[in-house]
Enzyme design. Structure first.
Site, mmCIF file in Angstrom:
data_model
loop_
_atom_site.group_PDB
_atom_site.id
_atom_site.type_symbol
_atom_site.label_atom_id
_atom_site.label_comp_id
_atom_site.label_asym_id
_atom_site.label_seq_id
_atom_site.Cartn_x
_atom_site.Cartn_y
_atom_site.Cartn_z
ATOM 1 N N LYS A 53 0.850 -1.204 0.000
ATOM 2 C CA LYS A 53 0.000 0.000 0.000
ATOM 3 C C LYS A 53 0.881 1.247 0.000
ATOM 4 O O LYS A 53 2.084 1.165 0.287
ATOM 5 C CB LYS A 53 -0.893 -0.011 1.238
ATOM 6 C CG LYS A 53 -0.131 0.054 2.553
ATOM 7 C CD LYS A 53 -1.033 -0.196 3.757
ATOM 8 C CE LYS A 53 -0.218 -0.160 5.056
ATOM 9 N NZ LYS A 53 -1.030 -0.506 6.232
ATOM 10 N N ARG A 151 -10.653 0.513 14.610
ATOM 11 C CA ARG A 151 -10.401 1.203 13.351
ATOM 12 C C ARG A 151 -11.401 0.594 12.392
ATOM 13 O O ARG A 151 -12.603 0.744 12.585
ATOM 14 C CB ARG A 151 -8.933 0.963 12.959
ATOM 15 C CG ARG A 151 -8.452 1.800 11.821
ATOM 16 C CD ARG A 151 -6.942 1.731 11.648
ATOM 17 N NE ARG A 151 -6.470 0.498 11.018
ATOM 18 C CZ ARG A 151 -5.216 0.288 10.646
ATOM 19 N NH1 ARG A 151 -4.287 1.223 10.845
ATOM 20 N NH2 ARG A 151 -4.851 -0.837 10.070
ATOM 21 N N TYR A 275 14.660 31.390 3.283
ATOM 22 C CA TYR A 275 13.539 32.146 3.855
ATOM 23 C C TYR A 275 13.695 32.351 5.363
ATOM 24 O O TYR A 275 13.896 31.400 6.117
ATOM 25 C CB TYR A 275 12.226 31.414 3.616
ATOM 26 C CG TYR A 275 11.857 31.259 2.157
ATOM 27 C CD1 TYR A 275 11.926 32.337 1.274
ATOM 28 C CD2 TYR A 275 11.430 30.030 1.679
ATOM 29 C CE1 TYR A 275 11.572 32.181 -0.059
ATOM 30 C CE2 TYR A 275 11.070 29.867 0.353
ATOM 31 C CZ TYR A 275 11.146 30.946 -0.518
ATOM 32 O OH TYR A 275 10.800 30.792 -1.828
ATOM 33 N N MET A 323 10.198 23.962 -0.814
ATOM 34 C CA MET A 323 9.440 22.954 -1.550
ATOM 35 C C MET A 323 10.360 22.033 -2.350
ATOM 36 O O MET A 323 10.101 20.840 -2.469
ATOM 37 C CB MET A 323 8.417 23.611 -2.481
ATOM 38 C CG MET A 323 7.461 22.590 -3.090
ATOM 39 S SD MET A 323 6.209 23.314 -4.157
ATOM 40 C CE MET A 323 5.109 24.054 -2.969
HETATM 41 C C1 LIG Z 1 -0.092 -1.473 6.851
HETATM 42 C C2 LIG Z 1 -0.648 -2.714 7.409
HETATM 43 C C3 LIG Z 1 0.171 -3.827 7.648
HETATM 44 C C4 LIG Z 1 1.676 -3.784 7.517
HETATM 45 O O1 LIG Z 1 2.225 -3.234 8.710
HETATM 46 P P1 LIG Z 1 3.787 -3.157 8.957
HETATM 47 O O2 LIG Z 1 3.892 -2.695 10.366
HETATM 48 O O3 LIG Z 1 4.342 -2.172 8.014
HETATM 49 O O4 LIG Z 1 4.334 -4.528 8.752
HETATM 50 C C5 LIG Z 1 -0.416 -4.991 8.085
HETATM 51 N N1 LIG Z 1 -1.753 -5.068 8.254
HETATM 52 C C6 LIG Z 1 -2.580 -4.026 8.061
HETATM 53 C C7 LIG Z 1 -4.033 -4.159 8.280
HETATM 54 C C8 LIG Z 1 -2.049 -2.815 7.636
HETATM 55 O O5 LIG Z 1 -2.873 -1.777 7.445
#
Ligand SMILES: *Cc1c(COP(=O)(O)O)cnc(C)c1O
Length: 389
Positions: A53, A151, A275, A323
């Site tokens: 992800k 969650r 800046y 930036m």
């Molecule tokens: C992002 C995520 C993971 C991976 O977590 P890490 O700590 O990076 O290994 C696993 N399970 C869920 C549900 C996640 O959202």
């Protein structure tokens, strides 16, 4: 005139980056080594679900997913249906699990792409069923149990009800049941034990669901009893430890962030930079312009706090991060010149700067440092310095 090289010849990272301002190097050898070390740590019979992800935590979702697939990772996971469909569009063929919420309107495209959705509502389950029937296929889904993180997911009772309902829907196969821990990377992770007990209770009532998973990197390393059918590995695959408490399987960081000095200038004592002129040279100094900024995901809060490596030395970042660029004090590096390589994340000579260190300086976590790195930075994939296509 030099002969043009046939483009099929492998090129080195050094050759490829000569004309780049800034870039990310992704070491596929390190990725493979981490996968091997993690497989050894979690043991045979436990699947690895490679979490890609957020653009594979900044490493580039498609190249990383394809490499993990090549290395034999059993499944991949992303957050959203859109991320999952994009992997399919780029030729990823392994099972892809969506870990977040999906709206019923997203079901058809997901089912058509053979994506495994996590269902959390009856309407989503029905939309999956409708799409599967229309497409003449069977869609696999997983059910997420909220065992205390509060969650995404369903309370234990509601999870049982939805799983039983989905089981009866035509075209739907409830393949997986999963949960996620709240305190896995805290020093005291005892709450994981309570969550595990709640999960086991649900799993007992849904024993017909064949596949169970509950572990992220921290849980996979610290809680052997929660490895179950598969472990969802993100950060550890990318070579970073999720905490200081679990065992260290010998992970190697996969990503480096580098740039070339765009300008080197001399300042007299008292002259300021960028800046607000928040840093002034305490004595005659040499500073260098580094062409990376918050538009690349390089934290603005690192201004006057962080470091970069130039000539194998730690050089303090001076002034504000802008930036697209910031400055570093390179007075300690005699002969520093335009075009010299600066390492922002990674190693140079004897020195190294890791995402954990940056996270500490920027008051965040290493996941955030990596996932913030923007698409503007070109990503080069290599094995031992040889570019891999
Ligand atoms: C992002 C995520 C993971 C991976 O977590 P890490 O700590 O990076 O290994 C696993 N399970 C869920 C549900 C996640 O959202």
């Amino acid at each position: 005139m030099a002969e043009a090289r046939p483009s099929s010849l492998p090129r080195t990272v050094a050759e490829t980056t000569r004309d780049l301002n800034a870039w990310i190097e992704v070491d596929l050898g390190a990725l493979a080594a981490n996968l091997g070390a993690l497989r050894a740590a979690v043991g045979a019979g436990v699947e690895v679900i490679g979490v890609v992800k957020a653009n594979a935590y900044g490493h580039g979702a498609v190249p990383v997913a394809r490499e993990l697939e090549r290395l034999g990772v059993e499944r991949l996971a992303v957050f959203s249906p859109a991320e999952a469909v994009a992997l399919r569009e780029w030729g990823v063929t392994r099972p892809v699990l969506v870990l977040g919420h999906s709206f019923p309107a997203a079901a058809r495209a997901a089912v058509a792409s053979g994506i495994t959705l996590t269902i959390d509502t009856r309407s989503l389950a029905e939309a999956v069923s409708g799409a599967a029937r229309e497409l003449g296929t069977t869609a696999r889904v997983h059910v997420k149990v909220d065992t205390g993180l509060h969650r995404f997911g369903l309370d234990p009772e509601a999870a049982v009800v939805l799983a039983e309902a989905a089981r009866r829907l035509p075209g739907v196969e409830v393949e997986g049941l999963w949960t996620h821990m709240a305190n896995a990377d805290e020093e005291d992770d005892s709450f994981s034990g309570q969550q595990a007990a709640r999960f086991e209770e649900v799993a007992r009532r849904l024993e017909w669901i064949p596949y169970r998973h509950a572990a992220n990197s921290a849980t996979a390393l610290r809680r052997p009893g929660l490895r179950l059918g598969g472990v969802r590995l993100g950060l550890s695959l990318y070579g970073l430890r999720p905490d200081r408490f679990g065992p260290d399987p010998g992970l190697v960081p996969v990503l480096s962030l580098k740039a070339r000095l765009a300008r080197v200038l001399s300042l007299q004592a008292g002259e300021g930079v960028t800046y607000g002129l928040t840093w002034r040279a305490p004595e005659p100094s040499t500073v260098a312009l580094v062409p990376v900024g918050y538009g690349d995901g390089w934290r603005r809060s690192l201004g006057n706090r962080g470091w970069v490596l130039v000539g194998g030395r730690r050089c303090p970042m001076v002034g504000r991060v802008m930036m697209d660029q910031f400055l570093a004090d390179v007075t300690s590096v005699p002969g520093a010149a335009e075009g010299d390589e600066a390492v922002l994340i990674g190693a140079q000579g004897e020195e190294a700067i890791g995402a954990e260190e940056l996270a500490g300086l920027a008051d965040t976590i290493s996941w955030d440092i990596l996932a913030s790195l923007q698409a503007r930075l070109p990503r080069l994939y290599h094995r031992e310095g040889q570019i891999v296509r």
